[in-house]
Design a protein around this motif. Structure first.
Motif, PDB file in Angstrom:
ATOM      1  N   ALA A 279     -79.708  41.393   4.952  1.00  0.00           N
ATOM      2  CA  ALA A 279     -79.325  40.419   3.927  1.00  0.00           C
ATOM      3  C   ALA A 279     -80.465  39.471   3.614  1.00  0.00           C
ATOM      4  O   ALA A 279     -80.611  39.018   2.479  1.00  0.00           O
ATOM      5  N   HIS A 280     -81.300  39.198   4.615  1.00  0.00           N
ATOM      6  CA  HIS A 280     -82.412  38.291   4.391  1.00  0.00           C
ATOM      7  C   HIS A 280     -83.645  38.992   3.859  1.00  0.00           C
ATOM      8  O   HIS A 280     -84.680  38.377   3.699  1.00  0.00           O
ATOM      9  N   GLY A 281     -83.562  40.287   3.626  1.00  0.00           N
ATOM     10  CA  GLY A 281     -84.696  40.971   3.025  1.00  0.00           C
ATOM     11  C   GLY A 281     -85.759  41.404   4.006  1.00  0.00           C
ATOM     12  O   GLY A 281     -86.909  41.596   3.632  1.00  0.00           O
TER      13      GLY A 281
ATOM     14  N   TYR B 108     -93.816  48.717 -10.327  1.00  0.00           N
ATOM     15  CA  TYR B 108     -93.653  48.134  -9.002  1.00  0.00           C
ATOM     16  C   TYR B 108     -94.103  49.176  -7.998  1.00  0.00           C
ATOM     17  O   TYR B 108     -93.487  50.233  -7.882  1.00  0.00           O
TER      18      TYR B 108
ATOM     19  N   GLU C 235     -92.495  45.947   3.786  1.00  0.00           N
ATOM     20  CA  GLU C 235     -92.760  46.523   2.481  1.00  0.00           C
ATOM     21  C   GLU C 235     -93.576  45.546   1.651  1.00  0.00           C
ATOM     22  O   GLU C 235     -93.087  44.501   1.241  1.00  0.00           O
TER      23      GLU C 235
ATOM     24  N   ARG D 286     -94.994  41.096  -3.439  1.00  0.00           N
ATOM     25  CA  ARG D 286     -93.775  40.899  -2.684  1.00  0.00           C
ATOM     26  C   ARG D 286     -94.215  40.774  -1.235  1.00  0.00           C
ATOM     27  O   ARG D 286     -94.530  41.779  -0.594  1.00  0.00           O
TER      28      ARG D 286
ATOM     29  N   PHE E 213     -92.740  36.549   3.873  1.00  0.00           N
ATOM     30  CA  PHE E 213     -92.039  35.472   3.180  1.00  0.00           C
ATOM     31  C   PHE E 213     -90.563  35.537   3.524  1.00  0.00           C
ATOM     32  O   PHE E 213     -89.915  34.531   3.831  1.00  0.00           O
ATOM     33  N   TYR E 214     -90.035  36.753   3.497  1.00  0.00           N
ATOM     34  CA  TYR E 214     -88.609  36.899   3.767  1.00  0.00           C
ATOM     35  C   TYR E 214     -88.312  36.804   5.256  1.00  0.00           C
ATOM     36  O   TYR E 214     -87.239  36.358   5.653  1.00  0.00           O
TER      37      TYR E 214
ATOM     38  N   LEU F 246     -82.336  42.728  -1.353  1.00  0.00           N
ATOM     39  CA  LEU F 246     -82.913  42.188  -2.586  1.00  0.00           C
ATOM     40  C   LEU F 246     -84.375  41.965  -2.270  1.00  0.00           C
ATOM     41  O   LEU F 246     -84.717  41.073  -1.501  1.00  0.00           O
ATOM     42  N   ALA F 247     -85.219  42.841  -2.816  1.00  0.00           N
ATOM     43  CA  ALA F 247     -86.607  42.838  -2.373  1.00  0.00           C
ATOM     44  C   ALA F 247     -87.388  41.651  -2.906  1.00  0.00           C
ATOM     45  O   ALA F 247     -88.186  41.066  -2.192  1.00  0.00           O
TER      46      ALA F 247
ATOM     47  N   PRO G  49     -78.884  36.275   0.933  1.00  0.00           N
ATOM     48  CA  PRO G  49     -79.623  35.119   1.453  1.00  0.00           C
ATOM     49  C   PRO G  49     -81.133  35.199   1.245  1.00  0.00           C
ATOM     50  O   PRO G  49     -81.805  34.179   1.266  1.00  0.00           O
ATOM     51  N   SER G  50     -81.676  36.398   1.026  1.00  0.00           N
ATOM     52  CA  SER G  50     -83.125  36.460   0.796  1.00  0.00           C
ATOM     53  C   SER G  50     -83.513  35.778  -0.502  1.00  0.00           C
ATOM     54  O   SER G  50     -84.662  35.423  -0.701  1.00  0.00           O
TER      55      SER G  50
ATOM     56  N   TRP H 172     -85.212  31.549  -0.655  1.00  0.00           N
ATOM     57  CA  TRP H 172     -86.603  31.144  -0.812  1.00  0.00           C
ATOM     58  C   TRP H 172     -87.241  31.719  -2.061  1.00  0.00           C
ATOM     59  O   TRP H 172     -88.085  31.080  -2.674  1.00  0.00           O
ATOM     60  N   ALA H 173     -86.835  32.924  -2.446  1.00  0.00           N
ATOM     61  CA  ALA H 173     -87.464  33.545  -3.618  1.00  0.00           C
ATOM     62  C   ALA H 173     -87.163  32.726  -4.868  1.00  0.00           C
ATOM     63  O   ALA H 173     -88.018  32.551  -5.742  1.00  0.00           O
TER      64      ALA H 173
END
Lengths: 403, 183, 180
Positions: A225-227, A337, A346, A365, A369-370, B54-55, B106-107, B110-111
């Motif tokens: 969920a947090h990427g 992309y 990634e 990307r 960061f995530y 969600l990239a 939740p990602s 910050w994005a």
């Protein structure tokens, strides 16, 4: 504390404690990378954890909008600066996708093996610096020694130890030197020796296990969920490696295993990285065995500058050279992309072109960061000392997170 | 394999779809801002889509080339079906706001903060919308095309001017600097 | 009046070189590491390009205990106040090494974010160009700094003289560190 016995006696006066706000400022020994944490502590327990990044924001995206397509390569080096070649190749891949160019086989093999060598450098730095901050200085020295030998190899190939700027659109700057094979074969047993030594020093070390196991855990669902992507996601058990799921370059033709953890805590992340280094060595061996001699640049006139005798002796060659260097490659309008497996996950490049010699927009990307966005979830409720191993195994690279 | 995804999305959200394409193998849909939350929830929850990650979220500024000026771009990734989707939401400069999806993914937290910081796009109902890469006292949004490349705003008085032939302090870029009478 | 002012002259002519010798071979670093140059900084400190043989090995992570501030990597405007504060917190004698071209001149980040050289924020003693500089360059710069330290007069850090100078400077405006 026998409260029942002492029930009626006022032997314990409740202390009025307040939560303490502590600042782990942008310049801090245990944060390798400039990042600021504002902690609200109750004793040693963290109640609230606020992360503040941006202390290495260098305006990558805006600078790239003012540079030609070829001039962006040095900027990409400095994104994830511990594995710079992977960033180069990711950007080159995306621009080639926009242009519709297919690179040569040999170029793809070289890109694969140089990316893996860069990945080993990244993981050695992460494991070494992580060990350093827990007090294991010797493991750090061994890791940096390994990295020095790999940098020697990269220097032979690309000319610079770190910021190699090795990729070009449509190929590479130059081919591998002829003795690369021999040098790799000489280095290989030493790398295994270093990995075994670091393993022996850390993996079953009582202190290391106490600090790393059980701390900074995150569940697979939360991670997705947090990427999360990359080793931190694989440590939670989710099988996602860009090299296997969406193969690019020659990853489809070499055999390697995807390393998965189970608990998603710091120890698993460390073990995933240690094992992935061995898998990377395997990939390099196979690439060197499978590679055939040939050209490393494709012959697309839009991107590749002509050979020097044509540049100096023919007017068409000179004009082509001039236009590519000064105006930049004319990339047709569109957006793409492209994604590669960076050291942290990634690494994606979203590039928009409006048809000129300069990119209109490049968005990176950044995988860490995530990862950092979820750091508060991993340490809230834990002790102050647990921040250090968690932050280390996340492997924040300032150049990538702040761009 | 992946074209199915594009067909399903376009069929389901036909009412709000502006455009869709498959350039360079990337499936893209362009939708109106109102449909964003429904689409995002569907992408997460429906088993046909199953986009766990969600990239990325970013904004593109097409000043002078296209109206509407901004386009918020979302990249979704599904590990189960191995497909990706790009969702674009066009926004004009006046109505530069879109719903936040931070509670769905939740990602996005910050994005979206970064998109706000760099472009000034407001994400409605975001839990904590403040600058993330730049500092609080920075004025303006640096990645917009009308923000100058060298428009630095020093936080502390400098010992020497940074670029001696161009004035740095006060920054000279129209509405984004401190009011001229305060300097 | 410090002890050094009461010693006979022949001793104080030797005092300077002794102090400088001690200072230059025992530099305590404060590594203000931000970016990619940090990797080369780590390489300089480790086994192959050992910086310990120059006496400058130990990083002291408190500015109060350090005398050599290594500014390693890009400093942007967000970080500038913290760098200034750390420099101000260091006690004299102190020296500053600007490691890498981003710290020296802003590097190729000529944009809104990066400070175009930390000499716009704090006074710098030695600039090390390179992106990132090779460890040999760093060691060469360290030796240059050691030469610079060995030429300093011991009166430079004399507290009484400095206070007197400061008092006279406050009475009349000086052009040192003119703000803006």
């Amino acid at each position: 504390m026998n409260r029942d016995v002492l029930g009626t006696l006022e032997l314990e006066v409740p202390l009025n404690t307040e939560a303490m706000i502590l600042n782990m400022g942008p310049s801090h020994p245990a944060t390798h990378g400039t990042v600021r944490f504002i902690l609200t502590l109750d004793g040693e327990t963290i109640i609230k954890f606020d992360t503040e990044i941006g202390y290495l924001h260098r305006g990558f995206e805006k600078s790239c909008e003012h540079a030609t397509w070829q001039q962006v390569f040095p900027y990409t080096d400095r994104l994830n600066y511990v594995s710079p070649l992977i960033n180069n190749f990711g950007y080159a891949l995306t621009v080639e996708k926009l242009l519709g160019i297919k690179v040569t086989d040999r170029c793809e093999y070289i890109r694969t093996l140089m990316a893996e060598i860069s990945r080993i450098c990244d993981y050695l730095t992460c494991v070494g610096a992580g060990a350093l901050e827990l007090g294991a200085f010797t493991a750090f020295l061994y890791a940096i020694e390994g990295r020095e030998f790999l940098w020697d190899l990269i220097e032979e190939v690309a000319g610079q130890r770190m910021m190699a700027t090795y990729a070009r659109i449509g190929g590479l700057a130059n081919d591998l030197p002829p003795d690369f094979d021999a040098k790799w074969k000489a280095l290989r047993p030493h790398l295994f020796y270093l990995l075994d030594t670091i393993d022996a020093l850390l993996t079953r070390n009582r202190i290391f296990i106490d600090r790393m196991q059980g701390t900074g855990a995150i569940s697979a669902q939360d991670a997705l969920a947090h990427g999360f992507t990359g080793p931190c996601l694989r440590a939670t058990g989710v099988d996602y490696d860009v090299r296997k799921t969406f193969p690019y370059h020659k990853y489809g033709e070499v055999e390697f295993d995807v390393v998965l953890g189970s608990r998603g805590d710091n120890y698993d992340r460390y073990r995933v990285r240690m094992e992935e280094m061995r898998q990377s060595i395997r990939i390099v061996d196979q690439c060197l065995a499978q590679m055939a001699p040939g050209p490393v640049t494709c012959d697309d006139p839009r991107v590749i500058i002509p050979p020097k005798d044509q540049t100096y002796n023919s007017i068409e060659g000179m004009i082509r050279h001039f236009k590519i260097i000064f105006e930049g490659t004319q990339v047709p309008p569109g957006e793409a992309y492209g994604y590669v497996e960076g050291g942290n996950g990634e690494l994606g490049f979203y590039i928009v072109s409006l048809g000129s010699g300069r990119p209109w927009k490049i968005k990176v990307r950044p995988p860490c960061f995530y990862l950092m966005g979820a750091l508060h979830k991993m340490v809230e409720g834990a002790m102050l000392a647990d921040i250090i191993p968690t932050f280390d195994t996340i492997n924040l690279i300032g150049g990538e997170i702040d761009r | 394999m992946s074209k199915k995804m594009l067909k399903m999305v376009t069929k389901k959200f036909k009412a709000h779809l502006i455009d869709s394409h498959n350039q360079h193998g990337d499936e893209t849909v362009i939708i109106t801002p109102e449909a964003l939350r429904n689409l995002t929830t569907a992408l997460r929850d429906e088993p046909d889509f199953a986009c766990e990650i969600l990239a990325d979220i970013t904004v593109v500024d097409y000043l002078g080339h296209k109206t509407p000026r901004f386009e918020v771009v979302y990249h979704f990734l599904s590990l189960k079906h191995r497909h990706r989707l790009r969702v674009k939401v066009p926004l004009t400069e006046e109505a530069c706001a879109v719903d936040s999806v931070a509670d769905i993914y939740p990602s996005a937290n910050w994005a979206e903060r970064e998109a706000f910081d760099m472009y000034g796009v407001v994400f409605k109902a975001h839990p904590d919308l403040r600058r993330i890469l730049m500092y609080e006292e920075f004025q303006g949004h640096p990645l917009r095309k009308d923000y100058p490349l060298m428009g630095s705003q020093p936080r502390i008085p400098l010992l020497e001017p940074e670029r001696p032939d161009t004035p740095v302090y006060p920054p000279n870029f129209g509405d984004y600097g401190p009011a001229k009478e305060n300097v | 009046m410090g002890l050094e002012h009461r010693l006979p002259n022949v001793v104080t002519t030797k005092l300077g070189p002794v102090l400088n010798w001690a200072r230059k071979y025992s530099l305590f670093q404060y590594p203000f590491v931000t970016a990619c140059c940090g990797m080369e900084y780590m390489a300089t400190s480790c086994s192959r390009y050992d910086i310990a043989r120059f006496g400058a090995e130990i990083p002291r992570f408190s500015p109060r205990q350090a005398d050599l501030l290594w500014v390693v990597g890009t400093v942007n405007h967000k970080l500038a106040p913290y760098l200034r504060r750390i420099y101000d917190q260091m006690a004299e004698p102190k020296w500053v090494m600007s490691f890498g071209v981003c710290a020296s001149t802003g590097g190729f980040y000529d944009n809104y974010a990066a400070v175009q050289g930390i000499d716009k924020i704090i006074p710098v003693d030695v600039f090390i160009p390179g992106c990132p500089p090779r460890p040999e360059q760093v060691l060469d710069a360290l030796m240059l700094l050691q030469e610079k330290i060995s030429k300093e007069p011991w009166e430079k850090y004399d507290f009484e003289a400095k206070m007197a100078q400061k008092r006279s400077a406050d009475a009349s405006p000086s052009d040192l560190a003119q703000e803006n």
